[in-house]
Design a protein around this motif. Sequence first.
Motif, PDB file in Angstrom:
ATOM      1  N   HIS A 120       0.973   4.088  -2.990  1.00 46.02           N
ATOM      2  CA  HIS A 120       0.923   5.316  -2.838  1.00 46.02           C
ATOM      3  C   HIS A 120       2.333   6.300  -3.293  1.00 46.02           C
ATOM      4  O   HIS A 120       1.904   7.457  -3.818  1.00 46.02           O
ATOM      5  CB  HIS A 120       0.715   5.788  -1.102  1.00 46.02           C
ATOM      6  CG  HIS A 120       0.628   7.142  -0.798  1.00 46.02           C
ATOM      7  ND1 HIS A 120      -0.640   7.955  -1.392  1.00 46.02           N
ATOM      8  CD2 HIS A 120       1.317   8.113  -0.311  1.00 46.02           C
ATOM      9  CE1 HIS A 120      -0.324   9.087  -0.667  1.00 46.02           C
ATOM     10  NE2 HIS A 120       0.790   9.477  -0.210  1.00 46.02           N
ATOM     11  N   GLU A 124       2.468   9.216  -6.123  1.00 42.21           N
ATOM     12  CA  GLU A 124       2.903  10.260  -6.129  1.00 42.21           C
ATOM     13  C   GLU A 124       4.204  10.856  -6.947  1.00 42.21           C
ATOM     14  O   GLU A 124       4.703  11.789  -7.035  1.00 42.21           O
ATOM     15  CB  GLU A 124       3.373  10.645  -4.733  1.00 42.21           C
ATOM     16  CG  GLU A 124       2.161  10.350  -3.462  1.00 42.21           C
ATOM     17  CD  GLU A 124       1.475  11.612  -3.932  1.00 42.21           C
ATOM     18  OE1 GLU A 124       1.993  12.897  -4.247  1.00 42.21           O
ATOM     19  OE2 GLU A 124       0.044  11.516  -3.413  1.00 42.21           O
ATOM     20  N   ASN A 167       0.869  -1.342   0.121  1.00 46.39           N
ATOM     21  CA  ASN A 167       0.065  -0.001  -0.100  1.00 46.39           C
ATOM     22  C   ASN A 167       0.918   1.151  -0.083  1.00 46.39           C
ATOM     23  O   ASN A 167       0.788   2.074  -0.865  1.00 46.39           O
ATOM     24  CB  ASN A 167      -0.906  -0.080   1.131  1.00 46.39           C
ATOM     25  CG  ASN A 167      -1.973  -1.244   1.136  1.00 46.39           C
ATOM     26  OD1 ASN A 167      -2.228  -1.432   0.103  1.00 46.39           O
ATOM     27  ND2 ASN A 167      -2.423  -1.578   2.500  1.00 46.39           N
ATOM     28  N   GLU A 168       1.879   1.247   0.872  1.00 47.68           N
ATOM     29  CA  GLU A 168       2.796   2.413   0.971  1.00 47.68           C
ATOM     30  C   GLU A 168       3.513   2.732  -0.553  1.00 47.68           C
ATOM     31  O   GLU A 168       3.516   3.665  -1.005  1.00 47.68           O
ATOM     32  CB  GLU A 168       3.714   2.391   1.951  1.00 47.68           C
ATOM     33  CG  GLU A 168       3.223   2.469   3.395  1.00 47.68           C
ATOM     34  CD  GLU A 168       4.318   2.114   4.351  1.00 47.68           C
ATOM     35  OE1 GLU A 168       5.640   1.827   4.041  1.00 47.68           O
ATOM     36  OE2 GLU A 168       4.055   2.131   5.447  1.00 47.68           O
TER      37      GLU A 168
END
Length: 320
Positions: free
Chosen positions: A86, A90, A82-83
């Motif tokens: 993300h 970005e 999940n990180e």
Amino acid sequence: MYIPKYIGLFLLKNHFCYLHGLGNLELRKKPAVYDGKMLHASSYEIFVSSAGSIDDNLANFIASNEQITISKASAALRDFSNEAKHELQEGREVIIPFIGKLLEEYGRIIFITDPHLQFAPAPRAAERSDILPEDAYYAPPPPPPIEEPVYQEPKREEEYSHHRSSRSSRRSQRREQEPEETGINWKKVIWSVLILISIVAGAIYGIRLLKTPDDFTRVDHTPAAVIDSSMLRPRPDTIAAAADNNELKMYRVVIDNYANRKKAEKRADQMKGYGHNVEVLAKDSSSFLIIMPVRCKASDTTQVLDSLGRLFNPAGVTLY
């Protein structure tokens, strides 16, 4: 615990790694290439693909090394995925130490392999030549020396006559010892007849095997029924079904399944050497399929699968 470290170690060990939500990382070896002047050595490169199935091998690997439960390792992997998603959204990079880094490019996740992992020796200049050097030609051995003939005195007439008499006596003894053949050798006749019968039977059996069921005419002795003229009009759904059955379609047949990629690639290279069009598909880190594309009618798939099973895998083949 540092999840990227275990991802790199697992990928180097198994050449395949599944990351939840990111895809499958696959370590491939690029073969050596000759461009006509230079010979470039082989190297390794990592690719990201979305094909494959979910497995827990990486979580088991982390749990055994960190001495924790598989559920905790799976949760840590999920948080890392999940990180990483993300960070990629970005526009930032996700670095896997000593292996490379993940990037998102035009909405697609790609992997850039570390240059240290792609290390290969410098290319060498090479030329193709069918002419052997002069030193490589075979030099025949020197001829053997010619021996000078040794003069022998001529034998006397008495010795010649003695030899002739001894030869004649030996011939007469052999004739007396050899039994005279009388009649017909029935054993040879019977064996020759049996061999001839077996050859004829084998030829007939082979001809019957080569014949297909279409070679035999089928006769229907059922009485003819009275058919209404409206029944002769084919229904639209039957016409579509017949067109679908007669239309050639492309199918992918699973010839075999291996738990090791090297064994699967070895079998695929062997089949390619015999002229078969096959490819290796990594289903997961412990399942590598050998796929063969086949074009046939929908009604002939069972017969085609039986034929491919007899040729390549007696255990049976399946559609992918």
